[in-house]
Design an enzyme around this catalytic site. Sequence first.
Site, short mmCIF file in Angstrom:
data_model
loop_
_atom_site.label_atom_id
_atom_site.label_comp_id
_atom_site.label_asym_id
_atom_site.label_seq_id
_atom_site.Cartn_x
_atom_site.Cartn_y
_atom_site.Cartn_z
N LYS A 13 -13.10 24.66 -21.86
CA LYS A 13 -11.79 25.34 -21.85
C LYS A 13 -11.20 25.47 -23.26
CE LYS A 13 -9.84 22.33 -19.00
NZ LYS A 13 -10.93 21.37 -18.74
N ARG A 88 -2.98 20.60 -13.35
CA ARG A 88 -4.11 19.77 -12.96
C ARG A 88 -3.94 19.22 -11.55
NH1 ARG A 88 -5.98 18.25 -18.39
NH2 ARG A 88 -7.91 17.06 -18.28
N ARG A 127 -19.41 15.05 -27.78
CA ARG A 127 -18.26 15.77 -28.36
C ARG A 127 -17.61 14.94 -29.47
NH1 ARG A 127 -13.60 18.12 -24.51
NH2 ARG A 127 -13.17 15.92 -24.04
N ARG A 162 -13.38 11.04 -28.91
CA ARG A 162 -12.18 10.75 -28.12
C ARG A 162 -12.37 9.47 -27.34
NH1 ARG A 162 -10.20 16.12 -24.97
NH2 ARG A 162 -9.87 14.55 -23.36
N ARG A 173 -13.00 10.58 -14.98
CA ARG A 173 -12.29 11.86 -15.15
C ARG A 173 -12.87 12.93 -14.24
NH1 ARG A 173 -13.21 12.69 -21.12
NH2 ARG A 173 -11.99 14.59 -20.98
P1 AMP Z 1 -7.70 16.99 -21.80
O1 AMP Z 1 -7.62 17.04 -23.28
O2 AMP Z 1 -7.17 18.25 -21.14
O3 AMP Z 1 -9.07 16.62 -21.28
O4 AMP Z 1 -6.71 15.82 -21.32
C1 AMP Z 1 -6.92 14.47 -21.68
C2 AMP Z 1 -6.13 13.57 -20.77
O5 AMP Z 1 -4.72 13.86 -20.89
C3 AMP Z 1 -6.41 13.72 -19.27
O6 AMP Z 1 -7.55 13.00 -18.86
C4 AMP Z 1 -5.12 13.18 -18.67
O7 AMP Z 1 -5.06 11.78 -18.73
C5 AMP Z 1 -4.06 13.72 -19.63
N1 AMP Z 1 -3.59 15.06 -19.21
C6 AMP Z 1 -3.79 16.23 -19.87
N2 AMP Z 1 -3.24 17.25 -19.18
C7 AMP Z 1 -2.70 16.71 -18.06
C8 AMP Z 1 -2.01 17.26 -16.93
N3 AMP Z 1 -1.78 18.58 -16.82
N4 AMP Z 1 -1.60 16.39 -15.97
C9 AMP Z 1 -1.80 15.08 -16.08
N5 AMP Z 1 -2.46 14.49 -17.08
C10 AMP Z 1 -2.91 15.30 -18.08
#
Ligand code: AMP
Length: 215
Positions: A13, A88, A127, A162, A173
């Site tokens: 994404k 999400r 990554r 990360r 996840r």
């Molecule tokens: P990402 O970078 O999108 O993979 O997000 C990393 C982490 O941030 C996720 O695993 C969640 O813990 C938190 N996070 C990001 N976006 C959301 C969301 N829309 N709702 C809840 N938690 C989020």
Amino acid sequence: MRLILLGAPGAGKGTVGEMLVQKYGVPRISTGDILREEIKKGTPLGKVASEIIARGALVPDEVVVEMIRGKLSEKICANGFLLDGFPRTIEQAIKLDDLLKQRGERLNAVVNIVVSKEIIVRRLSARRICSTCGAIYNIEFADQRPAKEGVCDVCGNTLVQREDDGPETILKRLEVYEKQTAPLIDYYSARGILFEARGENSKEVFDKIVSQFGG
Ligand code: AMP
């Protein structure tokens, strides 16, 4: 253009989103990036989010919805936006609908990027992201490696893994994605605005979106 990029962690994404930013000049809004920024700054929200993100769970809906409400009201979003990692949950999608209604706006499309679990695990394990500008690399694929090992091509700062890209957290996840986020596929499909793209090759996803939207 008002677009949601949907897909499991590691579907690409962020990568596709950055290509679209270059092409259409709309901002990519990543709730994950905003939360990581809060963590870096050591804010109260960052302290709460840090622990939740590290265990692969989701930050409470109210928190991310407020973040998005704030972001969408910024001038840069006046002509559109790409949402990456939001919504999400169904609850977040409902809140987003309310928010857009209040603003008199509509989503153009939701792109569901589909990649096999095997590829996701491989991708996430390899990554690396820039600790400063957030640029994304992958040390397993020759065309996604930085020119100099461990150094960001864009800003010259250090690349890191990360904290939530460790093997156990990746699996957690993916589980959270299946349970809480995958239901959004039906939610948006019922509205007739969802389209799907195989995500093994991010450039192909980008091309598919461009052929849909033109420009
Ligand atoms: P990402 O970078 O999108 O993979 O997000 C990393 C982490 O941030 C996720 O695993 C969640 O813990 C938190 N996070 C990001 N976006 C959301 C969301 N829309 N709702 C809840 N938690 C989020």
